[in-house]
Write an enzyme that holds these catalytic residues in place. Structure first.
Site, short mmCIF file in Angstrom:
data_model
loop_
_atom_site.label_atom_id
_atom_site.label_comp_id
_atom_site.label_asym_id
_atom_site.label_seq_id
_atom_site.Cartn_x
_atom_site.Cartn_y
_atom_site.Cartn_z
N ARG A 183 -18.75 -23.71 19.62
CA ARG A 183 -17.87 -23.25 18.53
C ARG A 183 -16.89 -22.16 18.96
O ARG A 183 -16.51 -21.30 18.17
CB ARG A 183 -18.69 -22.71 17.35
CG ARG A 183 -19.51 -23.76 16.65
CD ARG A 183 -18.62 -24.76 15.92
NE ARG A 183 -19.39 -25.56 15.00
CZ ARG A 183 -20.02 -26.69 15.34
NH1 ARG A 183 -19.95 -27.14 16.57
NH2 ARG A 183 -20.71 -27.36 14.43
N CYS A 240 -20.42 -25.83 7.55
CA CYS A 240 -21.65 -25.11 7.85
C CYS A 240 -21.34 -23.62 7.96
O CYS A 240 -20.38 -23.22 8.60
CB CYS A 240 -22.25 -25.61 9.16
SG CYS A 240 -23.09 -27.18 8.94
N GLU A 311 -20.90 -18.90 11.44
CA GLU A 311 -19.89 -19.70 12.14
C GLU A 311 -18.53 -19.46 11.47
O GLU A 311 -17.48 -19.48 12.11
CB GLU A 311 -20.28 -21.17 12.06
CG GLU A 311 -19.27 -22.09 12.68
CD GLU A 311 -19.54 -23.55 12.35
OE1 GLU A 311 -20.66 -24.02 12.61
OE2 GLU A 311 -18.62 -24.21 11.84
#
Ligand code: EPU
Length: 317
Positions: A183, A240, A311
């Site tokens: 990520r 998410c 995230e």
């Protein structure tokens, strides 16, 4: 604290006209639909306008933040100091650029929606982008986040990227010099860093493989259906919320095991469908979202001794 004085506002108004809005609520530009005002919100109409804006902001020492689709962003209720730049009005072309070694290269500009790139690849009978189906946001945001799913990551298909460096010039960086991790794309060694806000991704060159269009379409339907069945795609969210821990149970499973599905603070809700989604069930503030995030983190830490890391990018004053 107000950063943008009357002179700066006038310059922006004169230069950008209808492409600038002042004290613009970021709740209008984020998929979570929360967030206070940006001092100025600019949607440059062309690359030259973006370059002018970047040079001017640097000279005027004004903070700026480039956003993609606002789909992985939690903006605090007090809003964002300085200038927010959205690239969705310019830099949105996608085109085939050539073929090499059995594959085909496709250039996608940073402001193009990721789902458009996926659709382009399917229509052209090119394999490699289906992993990204259902991931919201823009190509630029997906590159910076090294967006991915269990089916693949941006790093699998990217060949090179073009950056806008602090002095306003563009620079191409080949895959070998891009430092991808989970990520995250790190651009420390590209000489284009120049402080907060830099570098800015202008486009990506993707290397895809010729394939059967009908097969690609069928695979795409399966991926999207699975996503719809397991994720709350009908409610405002930022996808998410937490990164998955490096090993062991996923963030969603941990929050689920902690019994937090359905937990609500104000308008923020831990999705009963997938516990790693904090959704806006209606009228949520950023404060509600942050409070629920802390509840999830603290509970998981206490029960499992695992520290969840968001995230979602949290920005704002
Ligand atoms: N699970 C639970 N309870 C839940 C949610 C999940 O027990 O409430 C369990 C599932 O049953 C499964 C495991 O946790 O055994 C993993 O769940 P899932 O397959 O849904 O995948 P994930 O790790 O939660 C990742 C990505 C998603 C991506 C999916 C599908 C991260 C943080 N998330 O989710 O990406 O869509 O795989 O490929 O890597 C995003 O990044 O925004 C995102 C949604």
């Amino acid at each position: 604290m107000m950063v943008l004085d009357a002179t700066c506002r006038k310059w922006l108004q004169d230069r950008f006209g209808k492409d600038v809005r002042f004290d613009e609520p970021m709740s209008r530009h984020t998929s979570l639909k929360v967030g206070g005002p940006a001092d100025a919100f600019v949607t440059p109409a062309a690359l030259e306008d973006l370059q002018t804006l970047i040079r001017w902001s640097r000279q005027a020492k004004l903070p700026f933040l480039v956003i993609g689709g606002g789909t992985n962003l939690l903006v605090k209720d007090a809003g964002i100091a300085g200038i927010v730049v959205a690239l969705t009005k310019c830099l949105n072309q996608i085109s085939k650029t050539g073929s090499r070694g059995g594959g085909v290269t496709v250039r996608a500009m940073a402001g193009a929606r990721l789902h458009k790139l996926c659709a382009f690849a399917i229509a052209a009978g090119l394999k490699g982008m289906n992993f990204a189906l259902g991931i919201p946001g823009t190509v630029g945001g997906a590159i910076m986040m090294n967006a991915g799913t269990s089916h693949g990551w941006m790093q699998d298909v990217l060949e090179e990227i073009t950056l806008l460096a602090p002095a306003g010039e563009t620079r191409t960086v080949a895959k070998e010099r891009l430092d991808f991790s989970y990520r995250k794309l790190s651009l420390k060694n590209t000489n284009a860093n120049g402080g907060p806000g830099y570098p800015i991704v202008i486009d990506g060159l993707f290397y895809l493989q010729p394939s059967d269009g009908a097969k690609l379409r069928q695979e795409a339907d399966e991926i999207l259906n699975r996503r719809r069945a397991t994720q709350p795609t009908h409610l405002p969210s930022a996808g998410c919320f937490f990164k998955n821990p490096a090993s062991g149970k996923s963030a969603g499973e941990l929050i689920d095991l902690a019994g937090l599905k359905g937990k609500k603070i104000g308008g923020a809700l831990i999705s009963p469908q997938h516990a790693n989604f904090i959704v806006n069930s209606g009228g949520a503030s950023a404060g509600d979202m942050l409070a629920l995030m802390e509840t999830a983190r603290n509970t998981v830490l206490k029960l499992f001794n695992i520290e969840l890391e968001p995230e979602v990018k949290i920005v704002g004053r």
